[in-house]
Design an enzyme around this catalytic site. Structure first.
Site, PDB file in Angstrom:
ATOM      1  N   SER A 151       0.827  -1.211   0.143  1.00 43.69           N
ATOM      2  CA  SER A 151      -0.144   0.115  -0.087  1.00 43.69           C
ATOM      3  C   SER A 151       0.715   1.238   0.079  1.00 43.69           C
ATOM      4  CB  SER A 151      -0.914  -0.097   1.322  1.00 43.69           C
ATOM      5  OG  SER A 151      -1.816   1.235   1.445  1.00 43.69           O
ATOM      6  N   LYS A 177      -0.869  -0.733  -4.455  1.00 42.53           N
ATOM      7  CA  LYS A 177      -2.236  -0.094  -4.163  1.00 42.53           C
ATOM      8  C   LYS A 177      -1.911   1.496  -3.785  1.00 42.53           C
ATOM      9  CE  LYS A 177      -4.682  -0.122  -0.044  1.00 42.53           C
ATOM     10  NZ  LYS A 177      -5.336  -0.968   1.102  1.00 42.53           N
ATOM     11  N   LYS A 179      -3.003   4.824  -2.724  1.00 42.69           N
ATOM     12  CA  LYS A 179      -3.984   5.580  -1.785  1.00 42.69           C
ATOM     13  C   LYS A 179      -4.327   6.760  -2.714  1.00 42.69           C
ATOM     14  CE  LYS A 179      -4.183   3.295   2.288  1.00 42.69           C
ATOM     15  NZ  LYS A 179      -5.738   2.937   2.778  1.00 42.69           N
ATOM     16  N   ASP A 205      -7.390   2.981  -3.336  1.00 45.74           N
ATOM     17  CA  ASP A 205      -8.091   2.701  -1.847  1.00 45.74           C
ATOM     18  C   ASP A 205      -8.493   4.282  -1.490  1.00 45.74           C
ATOM     19  OD1 ASP A 205      -9.149   2.321   0.520  1.00 45.74           O
ATOM     20  OD2 ASP A 205      -7.492   1.232   1.503  1.00 45.74           O
ATOM     21  N   GLU A 230     -11.090   0.389  -3.921  1.00 42.32           N
ATOM     22  CA  GLU A 230     -11.544   0.004  -2.595  1.00 42.32           C
ATOM     23  C   GLU A 230     -12.170   1.367  -1.703  1.00 42.32           C
ATOM     24  OE1 GLU A 230      -7.885  -1.674  -0.704  1.00 42.32           O
ATOM     25  OE2 GLU A 230      -8.798  -1.486   1.401  1.00 42.32           O
ATOM     26  N   ASP A 255     -13.938  -2.399   2.390  1.00 42.08           N
ATOM     27  CA  ASP A 255     -13.192  -2.609   3.495  1.00 42.08           C
ATOM     28  C   ASP A 255     -13.915  -2.214   4.595  1.00 42.08           C
ATOM     29  OD1 ASP A 255     -11.106  -2.278   5.329  1.00 42.08           O
ATOM     30  OD2 ASP A 255      -9.697  -1.113   4.355  1.00 42.08           O
ATOM     31  N   LYS A 279      -9.934  -7.936   6.900  1.00 42.14           N
ATOM     32  CA  LYS A 279      -8.937  -7.431   7.968  1.00 42.14           C
ATOM     33  C   LYS A 279      -9.699  -8.068   9.269  1.00 42.14           C
ATOM     34  CE  LYS A 279      -7.600  -2.935   6.420  1.00 42.14           C
ATOM     35  NZ  LYS A 279      -7.884  -1.747   6.378  1.00 42.14           N
ATOM     36  N   GLY A 307      -4.247  -4.897   5.620  1.00 45.08           N
ATOM     37  CA  GLY A 307      -3.129  -4.464   6.629  1.00 45.08           C
ATOM     38  C   GLY A 307      -3.478  -3.434   7.391  1.00 45.08           C
TER      39      GLY A 307
HETATM   40  C1  NPQ Z   1      -6.650   0.242   4.588  1.00 45.48           C
HETATM   41  N1  NPQ Z   1      -4.321   0.140   5.455  1.00 45.48           N
HETATM   42  O1  NPQ Z   1      -6.626  -0.579   3.794  1.00 45.48           O
HETATM   43  C2  NPQ Z   1      -5.530   0.550   5.630  1.00 45.48           C
HETATM   44  C3  NPQ Z   1      -5.912   1.742   6.126  1.00 45.48           C
HETATM   45  C4  NPQ Z   1      -4.752   2.273   7.130  1.00 45.48           C
HETATM   46  C5  NPQ Z   1      -2.145  -0.688   4.525  1.00 45.48           C
HETATM   47  O2  NPQ Z   1      -3.532   0.754   3.513  1.00 45.48           O
HETATM   48  C6  NPQ Z   1      -2.146   3.652  11.246  1.00 45.48           C
HETATM   49  C7  NPQ Z   1      -2.777   2.436  11.543  1.00 45.48           C
HETATM   50  C8  NPQ Z   1      -2.160   3.956   9.903  1.00 45.48           C
HETATM   51  C9  NPQ Z   1      -3.753   2.069  10.662  1.00 45.48           C
HETATM   52  C10 NPQ Z   1      -3.050   4.035   7.681  1.00 45.48           C
HETATM   53  C11 NPQ Z   1      -3.528   0.205   4.117  1.00 45.48           C
HETATM   54  C12 NPQ Z   1      -3.065   3.578   9.093  1.00 45.48           C
HETATM   55  C13 NPQ Z   1      -3.820   2.314   9.410  1.00 45.48           C
HETATM   56  C14 NPQ Z   1      -4.009   3.603   6.849  1.00 45.48           C
HETATM   57  C15 NPQ Z   1      -4.712   1.991   8.502  1.00 45.48           C
HETATM   58  O3  NPQ Z   1      -7.456   1.010   4.408  1.00 45.48           O
HETATM   59 MG    MG Z   2      -8.780   0.080   2.797  1.00 52.31          MG
END
Ligand code: NPQ
Ligand code: MG
Length: 385
Positions: A151, A177, A179, A205, A230, A255, A279, A307
């Site tokens: 990500s 991925k 953001k 995402d 996403e 998600d 998740k 994650g």
């Molecule tokens: C998601 N994760 O899929 C999340 C969102 C996310 C890997 O993109 C600190 C703790 C910062 C949890 C940033 C990924 C974070 C977090 C993003 C979760 O939406």
């Molecule tokens: Mg997500």
């Protein structure tokens, strides 16, 4: 088997680089860990003590809540509170506790999926360690290594983004991925697609940053052959996702909206998604995560493992889950060094072809390294039964 005590521990883990999403920027991960201690007599639940089943057993869990309620309504202080005030007393009072019993015992308490997940994971780890079974075997994994995606946060410029993506592609990650948020979507996606070619697997995402009014704008992403988009819309807007799915060609993946096998089944029936990001923390644990996997498999819905910037503890369990047969898309199950210079467990290292080995040892197959754990600990509390 009884739960005889729990250690709550907060750690502060500096990230290798700031991670920016549509909901904010993180530079340090504030994480709640939980160590569960069980009295092991009759650990198999039969009431008959078998070989190696006596004595105390301990297990670990990692709570995926953030310090602030920005990803979902959950946050670390609330998790500590609901565990101490409601969940742990309920489990301490039970005459028999094992991994499968935690969910039903905590079912009267609404929500707080991340808190339910951390205690269930720790109890399951203790149980599996005592009986020599791995998470992978227990969940039904069918592979011993899994392909990994990564990500990539929102960057200050397209140039800086291309440089980051280049690094991940060279490291072997098999899927990228990106953001996105309003103002950072079509142009960065176009730039990555043009630079790395049509063979690179790319998805995006939005972490709920758009509304249905943005449908025509999001349809501009149709040209780039994305695997999926996403969670473009708010968590509660499942119907909006069903409407959006009819207006764009990119497959819609949920998600934040999916908090249980029941909400997954409803979203599928409504046509709100053709793919689901699973998740375990968001859905109350690995056992509910497996039920979502099963529902999706029955409906022909592809799943992948999300994650939450986990340490090696949470990462180990995620990789075991990602090895189930329905996980047909690469997950956000990156290597330890994607987020941390030093992990609290032996680090997960990406193979040159972008895979991670599924832990095979008892329980999670990893434990915290005492020195590394002590170095990042900011608070601990022992909660006795
Ligand atoms: C998601 N994760 O899929 C999340 C969102 C996310 C890997 O993109 C600190 C703790 C910062 C949890 C940033 C990924 C974070 C977090 C993003 C979760 O939406
Ligand atoms: Mg997500």
């Amino acid at each position: 088997m009884k739960l005889t005590g729990v250690e709550l521990r907060r750690i502060s883990m500096p990230l290798v680089a700031p991670f920016r999403t549509s909901f904010g920027v993180e530079t340090t991960r504030d994480i709640l860990l939980l160590r569960a201690v069980l009295d092991g007599s009759g650990l198999d639940g039969s009431g008959l003590d078998g070989p190696g089943l006596d004595g105390q057993s301990e297990g670990w869990g990692e709570c995926v809540a953030m310090s602030d309620p920005l990803y979902s309504s959950e946050y670390v202080d609330a998790s500590v509170d609901v565990l101490k005030r409601f969940m742990l007393p309920k489990l301490f009072a039970a005459s028999h506790v094992d991994g499968a019993a935690v969910g039903p015992l905590l079912e009267p308490f609404k929500g707080h999926w991340m808190s339910k997940a951390v205690i269930e994971t720790a109890v399951l780890d203790a149980e599996l360690r005592a009986t020599g079974r791995s998470f992978a075997r227990e969940l039904g994994a069918t592979r011993d290594r899994v392909p990994c995606g990564v990500s990539v946060g929102i960057h200050d410029s397209v140039g800086a983004l291309l440089e980051s993506v280049e690094g991940y592609v060279s490291a072997g990650y098999v899927r990228i991925k990106l953001k996105i948020e309003p103002g950072w979507d079509v142009e960065p996606v176009r730039a990555v697609r043009e630079r790395f070619g049509d063979d690179l697997l790319i998805q995006v995402d939005a972490n709920t940053a758009y509304t249905l009014q943005d449908a025509q704008h999001l349809a501009k992403l149709d040209d780039f052959g994305l695997l999926l988009i996403e969670q473009p819309l708010p968590e509660e807007d499942v119907l909006g996702h069903a409407q959006l799915a009819k207006l764009i060609k990119t497959p819609v993946c949920l998600d934040e909206s999916i908090t249980s096998a029941r909400t997954a089944a409803a979203a599928i029936a409504l046509g709100a998604c053709s793919i689901i990001n699973i998740k375990p923390g968001r859905v109350g644990g690995y056992l509910e995560a497996r039920r979502i996997h099963d529902v999706c498999q029955a409906h022909g819905i592809a799943v992948w493992c999300g994650g939450m910037l986990e340490t090696g503890l949470g990462r180990a369990a995620n990789i075991a889950l990602a090895a189930l047969p329905g996980f047909t898309l690469p997950g956000d199950t990156s290597a330890s060094d994607r987020y941390y210079k030093t992990d609290i467990t032996e680090p997960f290292v990406l193979s040159p072809d972008g895979q991670l080995d599924v832990p095979a040892g008892p329980g999670l197959g990893v434990t915290p390294l005492p020195g590394e754990l002590a170095a990042v600990t900011t608070w601990t509390e022992w909660v006795p039964a």
